[in-house]
Every structure is written in structure tokens, then in C-alpha cells.
Motif scaffolding. Sequence first.
Motif, PDB file in Angstrom:
ATOM      1  N   TYR A   1      -2.844   6.431  -1.040  1.00  0.00           N
ATOM      2  CA  TYR A   1      -2.358   6.839   0.280  1.00  0.00           C
ATOM      3  C   TYR A   1      -2.472   8.346   0.453  1.00  0.00           C
ATOM      4  O   TYR A   1      -2.152   9.112  -0.453  1.00  0.00           O
ATOM      5  CB  TYR A   1      -0.891   6.428   0.473  1.00  0.00           C
TER       6      TYR A   1
ATOM      7  N   TRP B   1      -5.310   4.801   3.503  1.00  0.00           N
ATOM      8  CA  TRP B   1      -5.259   4.310   2.132  1.00  0.00           C
ATOM      9  C   TRP B   1      -6.622   3.742   1.767  1.00  0.00           C
ATOM     10  O   TRP B   1      -7.270   3.063   2.566  1.00  0.00           O
ATOM     11  CB  TRP B   1      -4.212   3.199   1.992  1.00  0.00           C
TER      12      TRP B   1
ATOM     13  N   LEU C   1       0.809  -1.217   0.000  1.00  0.00           N
ATOM     14  CA  LEU C   1       0.000   0.000   0.000  1.00  0.00           C
ATOM     15  C   LEU C   1       0.842   1.267   0.000  1.00  0.00           C
ATOM     16  O   LEU C   1       0.560   2.199  -0.722  1.00  0.00           O
ATOM     17  CB  LEU C   1      -0.931   0.005   1.212  1.00  0.00           C
ATOM     18  N   TRP C   2       1.805   1.336   0.863  1.00  0.00           N
ATOM     19  CA  TRP C   2       2.738   2.453   0.911  1.00  0.00           C
ATOM     20  C   TRP C   2       3.983   1.953   1.631  1.00  0.00           C
ATOM     21  O   TRP C   2       3.971   0.920   2.272  1.00  0.00           O
ATOM     22  CB  TRP C   2       2.163   3.685   1.601  1.00  0.00           C
TER      23      TRP C   2
END
Length: 147
Positions: free
Chosen positions: A74, A68, A37-38
Amino acid sequence: MVDVGPGRGFAINQAGGIVGEDAGLAVLYLSGQTRFLWGPGVATGVNNFNVVVGAAFPAHGGIQAGIWSEAEGYQDLNGLIDSASGWFLAAATGINDAGQIVGWGYSPERGFLQTPFRLDPIPEPSIWALLALGGGLLGIAWRRRPR
């Protein structure tokens, strides 16, 4: 027991979506797939809409609370609150289906002491417009009713 892959898990939703971190990156394990996701960071909460919260560790150092979603990607939560509040949100640790987020940060009143927070979502302007329109239509219908 189900092995969902390497890393660490921190929260699970009703669909079995698990959030955590793998090799220092925030992840969502869902339907047998690992989604980064990040990063660098950690995902610590997920609701039943697969909206994920956690903390990012920016390249310039430190920590920042983040969120997110599939639609938005995000976002730093500090960019979504009123900067005049003086708060710095360091980590988001949970989110419910109503979109309320809990975590910890620093408030101007407490200085460098970690302070828990709860964020409540603000409805989109379009929601307010629809509510106003609905109220107006109810008022018109009420005035036109037979007496």
C-alpha cells in the motif's frame, strides 16, 4: 450468482478479481480467497494486473487516496505526486491497465470543493534510458547505412 464472502464489492477485473471492503478493511477477492490489503479503508478499483486503488482512513482521522500492488504494497497517492501542486487526493476510484487513476480530491484553485482528478503514470527512469539508448542505436545504424 457467486457468493464471494462478506462485505461489499465495488469493481471487478477480467480475471474475476473483485475489490471492496469487509469489516471496514480494503479487500481483494481473487480465486476464492479474500486478501486484506489495507485497513481501515475501502478498495474501489482494480485493473487486470490486480493493482488496486481506493481510500484509507488513517488513525489520525480523515481520508487519503491509496494504491496497492503485490510488488509495492500500500502507498498513499499523496506521497507520489508533487507536493508543490497543492493537491490533496482523498479517494482513488478507478484504475485502468495503462495505470491511469481517477478519483477525487481538493485542489488549491477550488478550495474545499471536491474535485475530480486523473493521474497519469510517469515511466521509470530506466524506461527513459532504454528509449534513449534505442534512439542512439538507430541513429548510428542510419549513419552507417550504405548510400
